[in-house]
Design an enzyme around this catalytic site. Structure first.
Site, mmCIF file in Angstrom:
data_model
loop_
_atom_site.group_PDB
_atom_site.id
_atom_site.type_symbol
_atom_site.label_atom_id
_atom_site.label_comp_id
_atom_site.label_asym_id
_atom_site.label_seq_id
_atom_site.Cartn_x
_atom_site.Cartn_y
_atom_site.Cartn_z
ATOM 1 N N ASP A 50 0.857 -1.182 0.000
ATOM 2 C CA ASP A 50 0.000 0.000 0.000
ATOM 3 C C ASP A 50 0.893 1.232 0.000
ATOM 4 O O ASP A 50 2.089 1.139 0.300
ATOM 5 C CB ASP A 50 -0.918 0.000 1.225
ATOM 6 C CG ASP A 50 -2.193 0.809 1.004
ATOM 7 O OD1 ASP A 50 -2.329 1.467 -0.051
ATOM 8 O OD2 ASP A 50 -3.062 0.795 1.897
ATOM 9 N N ASP A 51 0.318 2.364 -0.355
ATOM 10 C CA ASP A 51 1.092 3.603 -0.356
ATOM 11 C C ASP A 51 1.278 4.127 1.051
ATOM 12 O O ASP A 51 2.366 4.578 1.418
ATOM 13 C CB ASP A 51 0.446 4.662 -1.260
ATOM 14 C CG ASP A 51 -0.994 5.002 -0.887
ATOM 15 O OD1 ASP A 51 -1.600 4.298 -0.045
ATOM 16 O OD2 ASP A 51 -1.537 5.968 -1.449
ATOM 17 N N ASP B 152 -2.519 4.771 7.462
ATOM 18 C CA ASP B 152 -2.901 5.992 8.158
ATOM 19 C C ASP B 152 -3.479 5.644 9.527
ATOM 20 O O ASP B 152 -2.754 5.444 10.490
ATOM 21 C CB ASP B 152 -3.907 6.750 7.290
ATOM 22 C CG ASP B 152 -4.240 8.139 7.801
ATOM 23 O OD1 ASP B 152 -4.155 8.373 9.014
ATOM 24 O OD2 ASP B 152 -4.608 8.997 6.983
#
Length: 160
Positions: free
Chosen positions: A91-92, A95
């Site tokens: 994933d980027d 969060d």
């Protein structure tokens, strides 16, 4: 809502993805990669090239509506990855960790790696490259567009 913004350029994203790939190579080989859509697609492609992995599956979990977090929904499960054994999740950004928790439940035996991690999500990833403050909203290259900005002299500056 985020109080700060951090812009990631294409060059920086590519450098960070290659750095993550370098860290991942000793953990492989991997049977395949599961890209978390949409943000993980481009990093997954870069990493797949760097670690010489051809099988790329996707998982799609929706948790945001613009910048507001909503109820998470799995739109597409990663069927080809089974329980995740031998697979790498990319994933980027991790969060709040909501997406990561869902993906980890779907693929409990996979290695979870991302480019960027915020403190709330950091415990849910196995590897990441850069830690980002929780209150920072990361703007990825696909979220922004370069705009022409006229030179200051054209703005009728009265300085001098």
């Amino acid at each position: 809502m985020a109080t700060n913004y951090a812009t990631v350029t294409w060059d920086q994203l590519h450098r960070d993805a290659r750095q993550l790939a370098e860290i991942l190579i000793p953990r492989g080989p991997f049977k395949g990669i599961v890209a978390v859509t949409r943000g993980g697609l481009i990093p997954a492609a870069i990493i797949a090239r760097e670690i010489d992995c051809r099988l790329i599956e996707t998982v799609s979990v929706v948790t945001y509506d613009e910048e507001e977090q909503g109820q998470p929904t799995v739109l597409k499960a990663p069927a080809a990855a089974g329980d995740g054994e031998g697979f790498l999740i990319i994933d980027d950004l991790v969060d709040s960790g909501v997406t990561a928790q869902i993906v980890r439940q779907l693929l409990p035996k996979a290695v979870f790696a991302c480019l960027y991690a915020k403190p709330s999500g950091k415990p849910l990833t196995d590897l990441f490259v850069v830690e980002v403050p929780q209150e920072t909203w990361v703007l990825f290259p696909w979220d922004t567009a370069p705009l022409f900005i006229p030179p200051l002299a054209r703005k009728g500056s009265t300085a001098g």
